[in-house]
Design an enzyme around this catalytic site. Structure first.
Site, PDB file in Angstrom:
ATOM      1  N   ASP A   1      36.218  35.757  38.609  1.00 49.27           N
ATOM      2  CA  ASP A   1      36.474  36.951  39.334  1.00 49.27           C
ATOM      3  C   ASP A   1      35.854  37.309  41.117  1.00 49.27           C
ATOM      4  O   ASP A   1      34.969  36.508  41.495  1.00 49.27           O
ATOM      5  CB  ASP A   1      35.080  37.833  38.718  1.00 49.27           C
ATOM      6  CG  ASP A   1      34.910  39.132  39.271  1.00 49.27           C
ATOM      7  OD1 ASP A   1      35.921  40.254  40.127  1.00 49.27           O
ATOM      8  OD2 ASP A   1      33.720  40.009  39.012  1.00 49.27           O
TER       9      ASP A   1
ATOM     10  N   ASP B   1      39.667  41.472  43.654  1.00 51.49           N
ATOM     11  CA  ASP B   1      38.922  42.346  41.942  1.00 51.49           C
ATOM     12  C   ASP B   1      40.499  41.706  41.229  1.00 51.49           C
ATOM     13  O   ASP B   1      40.994  42.466  40.359  1.00 51.49           O
ATOM     14  CB  ASP B   1      38.085  43.553  42.254  1.00 51.49           C
ATOM     15  CG  ASP B   1      37.452  43.601  41.246  1.00 51.49           C
ATOM     16  OD1 ASP B   1      36.648  41.888  40.487  1.00 51.49           O
ATOM     17  OD2 ASP B   1      36.603  44.395  40.595  1.00 51.49           O
TER      18      ASP B   1
END
Length: 490
Positions: free
Chosen positions: A313, A96
């Site tokens: 992201d 992440d």
């Protein structure tokens, strides 16, 4: 032999510097001269010695196995394995770049998932079972520094706690722990140093939202953000890894890919500067081109400010566009395929979809996202289309971009897949290029302490943890330089 001559020359130079004063040293053979020794025994001994020598170098490439896929019907996330504690225990954690902290589920979490739809065993971290674990107290300098970033709190006892809320509404809370983090550092041709370092990470005692669903359950999240408590920042601050990391996420059904604490090299890489003073990896998106035509979008809708901008992201499966850009984008795609006999536009759950009778690459146009610095991110149809739910007439391809109203556009795995991405934190930029992530990649690091550089191939089989075709001469010269430097510094 060449290396031996270099070392002898180095020793001679050192002797001259110290006035030629001789020292008599008694040398003993490790293996007696009157006994034969198998070649493999010698090789094994050399490998051990090489590891000792190379571990003294400041820095190396750390690579991780990558599993998972961008396909939302198969989980829609990529994850890797980390080892924590003594004895080391393995955890599967989501990759992440939209958050900073590494956290894993604590053994004291009673309502956390006990099984996973990804087919992996879920593990739980137990600080009491690790001989090297220590809790982070509220008086610890680490806690006081992260409290200022709202990533920590000290409301419960003397433990430094945290509470995170993610963009999808899920959340986690727990406390911070410091323990050993294990990794393999690639430092030469087929040479790997088994390394470990103390890092601070989160131990999750409570989870909400999608984190509680067994079908997508995982042991935790591996945050690759820019703040000081990310593992990337912690390791680079100690000179263990460079301040750059890279990934290449495979987009086909089997998924997987590569994740490297280091720089993947490719001559076709383009770069765009990071927007400064932002908590996320913000880029300056300036325009969108579909089928060679620039869309009528005011660039101001992409401008970075409070709750506005464009971020990269890996923790997001799809891609999200602000409303003022989303509508022109969908209209342009539909217009581009309107004359195709192989395409029938349909609506499915308020999403624009298309029934097609041939390859999407033959029908749908390329899209270009244009960023500051003249860097274009070219998207093939599979980077903006996803399979939809079956409708009358078949299973359609649907626009994978989603409309958002809050002003933040998010580039998720849908557009990040099948590309090398480099997050160069030292130069404050992100680079990318199209790539088949099943192929080997060239990797390189530069150590700011010792000013040496090497490059080599990293194969798809990350579990082997080996590199080839490394510029060994640079390493040897570096070894001599270190030897000479240690003598000159006395």
């Amino acid at each position: 032999m060449e290396f031996l001559i270099i070392l002898l020359a180095a020793a001679a130079a050192v002797s001259a510097v110290h006035g030629g004063a001789g020292r008599v040293l008694t040398l003993e053979r490790v293996f007696p001269a009157n006994k034969t020794v198998e070649l493999e025994v010698l090789r094994a001994r050399d490998r051990v010695r090489h590891a000792r020598i190379l571990q003294s170098f400041s820095g190396g490439i750390v690579d991780f196995n990558v599993a998972g896929t961008s396909d939302p019907y198969y989980g829609g996330l990529y994850f890797t394995k980390v080892k924590l504690g003594s004895p080391p225990k393995e955890f599967n954690v989501q990759i992440d770049t939209g958050s900073d902290i590494l956290w894993v589920t604590c053994s004291s979490c009673s309502d956390c998932p006990q099984s996973s739809g990804f087919g992996v065993d879920l593990n739980f971290f137990d600080a009491g079972s690790s001989s090297t674990a220590s809790s982070v107290s509220c008086s610890d300098s680490v806690c006081s520094s992260i409290v200022q970033t709202s990533d920590a709190s000290c409301s419960e006892g003397n433990q430094c706690g945290y509470r995170f809320q993610y963009g999808d509404g899920s959340g986690t809370s727990g406390h911070y722990v410091t323990d050993l983090f294990y990794f393999d550092t690639i430092v030469g041709p087929s040479m790997v140093a088994n390394s470990s370092a103390y890092v601070t990470f989160g131990c999750s005692t409570y989870q909400t939202g999608s984190l509680t669903k067994p079908d997508k359950a995982i042991d935790g999240i591996f945050g690759f953000g820019q703040r000081d408590l990310s593992v990337v920042s912690q390791l680079s601050s100690h000179g263990i890894t460079p301040k750059v990391f890279s990934h290449c996420l495979k987009g086909d059904g089997t998924g997987g890919g590569k994740l490297v604490l280091g720089e993947i090299l490719d001559p076709t890489m383009v770069y765009s500067p990071l927007v400064p003073s932002q908590p996320h990896y913000n880029l300056d998106l300036q325009s969108i081109v579909v089928n060679g035509q620039m869309l009528p979008i005011d660039p101001a809708v992409f401008a970075t400010s409070d709750n506005h901008g464009t971020i990269v992201d890996t923790g997001t499966t799809l891609t999200y566009l602000v409303a003022d850009a989303f509508e022109p984008f969908v209209n342009a795609i539909t217009s581009a395929v309107s004359h195709s006999q192989s395409t029938t536009p349909v609506l499915s759950k308020d999403t624009q979809c298309y029934l097609v009778t041939s390859s999407i690459n033959e029908i749908f146009p390329e899209v270009s996202l244009n960023f500051a610095g003249g860097a274009a991110m070219v998207l093939k149809p599979e980077n903006y289309l996803v399979h939809g739910d079956p409708v009358e007439g078949g299973t359609p391809w649907c626009i994978g971009f989603q409309k958002v109203q809050n002003g933040v556009s998010i580039l998720g795995d849908l557009v990040l897949k099948d590309k090398i991405f480099i997050y160069d934190l030292s130069k404050k930029r992100i680079g990318w290029t199209d790539y088949d992530c099943s192929n080997d990649v060239n990797v390189s690091i530069t150590s700011s302490k010792d000013e040496y550089r090497y490059a080599g191939e990293l194969s798809e089989s990350s579990s082997s943890r080996t590199t080839t075709s490394v510029v060994l001469q640079a390493l040897l010269l570096h070894m001599v330089a270190v030897t000479l430097g240690s003598f000159y510094g006395k």
